[in-house]
Design an enzyme around this catalytic site. Sequence first.
Site, PDB file in Angstrom:
ATOM      1  N   GLU A  12     123.436 -66.044 101.375  1.00  0.00           N
ATOM      2  CA  GLU A  12     123.283 -65.990  99.924  1.00  0.00           C
ATOM      3  C   GLU A  12     123.341 -64.523  99.453  1.00  0.00           C
ATOM      4  OE1 GLU A  12     119.840 -68.160  98.795  1.00  0.00           O
ATOM      5  OE2 GLU A  12     120.189 -67.824  96.648  1.00  0.00           O
ATOM      6  N   ARG A  65     116.122 -72.663 116.794  1.00  0.00           N
ATOM      7  CA  ARG A  65     115.693 -74.057 116.991  1.00  0.00           C
ATOM      8  C   ARG A  65     116.768 -74.888 117.687  1.00  0.00           C
ATOM      9  NH1 ARG A  65     114.220 -74.636 111.225  1.00  0.00           N
ATOM     10  NH2 ARG A  65     114.660 -72.411 111.219  1.00  0.00           N
TER      11      ARG A  65
HETATM   12  P1  AMP Z   1     123.218 -73.263 106.906  1.00  0.00           P
HETATM   13  O1  AMP Z   1     123.973 -72.125 107.526  1.00  0.00           O
HETATM   14  O2  AMP Z   1     123.062 -73.126 105.419  1.00  0.00           O
HETATM   15  O3  AMP Z   1     123.804 -74.609 107.285  1.00  0.00           O
HETATM   16  O4  AMP Z   1     121.741 -73.186 107.441  1.00  0.00           O
HETATM   17  C1  AMP Z   1     121.433 -73.681 108.668  1.00  0.00           C
HETATM   18  C2  AMP Z   1     120.378 -72.884 109.379  1.00  0.00           C
HETATM   19  O5  AMP Z   1     119.309 -72.495 108.521  1.00  0.00           O
HETATM   20  C3  AMP Z   1     119.788 -73.744 110.478  1.00  0.00           C
HETATM   21  O6  AMP Z   1     119.696 -72.960 111.645  1.00  0.00           O
HETATM   22  C4  AMP Z   1     118.437 -74.164 109.952  1.00  0.00           C
HETATM   23  O7  AMP Z   1     117.484 -74.058 110.962  1.00  0.00           O
HETATM   24  C5  AMP Z   1     118.110 -73.217 108.805  1.00  0.00           C
HETATM   25  N1  AMP Z   1     117.736 -73.932 107.559  1.00  0.00           N
HETATM   26  C6  AMP Z   1     118.443 -73.968 106.401  1.00  0.00           C
HETATM   27  N2  AMP Z   1     117.813 -74.674 105.446  1.00  0.00           N
HETATM   28  C7  AMP Z   1     116.674 -75.140 106.016  1.00  0.00           C
HETATM   29  C8  AMP Z   1     115.588 -75.979 105.565  1.00  0.00           C
HETATM   30  N3  AMP Z   1     115.544 -76.477 104.323  1.00  0.00           N
HETATM   31  N4  AMP Z   1     114.604 -76.263 106.433  1.00  0.00           N
HETATM   32  C9  AMP Z   1     114.622 -75.776 107.692  1.00  0.00           C
HETATM   33  N5  AMP Z   1     115.608 -74.985 108.180  1.00  0.00           N
HETATM   34  C10 AMP Z   1     116.626 -74.661 107.370  1.00  0.00           C
END
Ligand code: AMP
Length: 170
Positions: A95, A58
């Site tokens: 995770e 995205r």
């Molecule tokens: P993080 O590495 O935990 O910051 O996760 C970020 C990535 O996971 C991004 O590329 C987001 O598109 C996706 N992501 C994580 N949580 C969500 C959520 N609640 N809704 C949509 N996309 C998410």
Amino acid sequence: MDLKKIIRDIPDFPKKGIIFKDITTLLKDKKALKVVIDLLAKQFAKSKPKYVVGIESRGFIFGTALAYKLGVGFIPVRKKGKLPAKTRSVSYDLEYGTDTLEIHADALKAGDKVVIIDDLLATGGTVGAVSKLVSGSGAKIAGIGFVIELSFLNGRDKLKGLPVFSILQY
Ligand code: AMP
């Protein structure tokens, strides 16, 4: 314009307990899409980047539109095995287990100024890994931008010292 009303919450996707922020409803709305890209452009024009680096998948949508608007080039960071030429990679913890992201080895040169874009900042693991990939090439991170920030997950803690901008906070 209330962008939060245009982003759709999908409970328990992709797994139980996660509220997925569905940005397809925002992308479909021509006014909302323009507002979001214009806000990112307003924020990052002053950084005068040479490239926008977008994170699969995205981050490609918002990142490419932003690059077009700023009149600069776009560089994709992709999941392992997708980029055809020689790559540099970084692994980061999920995770459960680890994931690997890649950038073309010749995409960035020392001193190149970049803005990194993804749709959403959650725990910061993904963008933290991408920032290492970018810094490892000697490029300079002029900014990191998101449409959505889940502030309660404290993703910014993984990006200390880097200029982080988000349009919407939850
Ligand atoms: P993080 O590495 O935990 O910051 O996760 C970020 C990535 O996971 C991004 O590329 C987001 O598109 C996706 N992501 C994580 N949580 C969500 C959520 N609640 N809704 C949509 N996309 C998410």
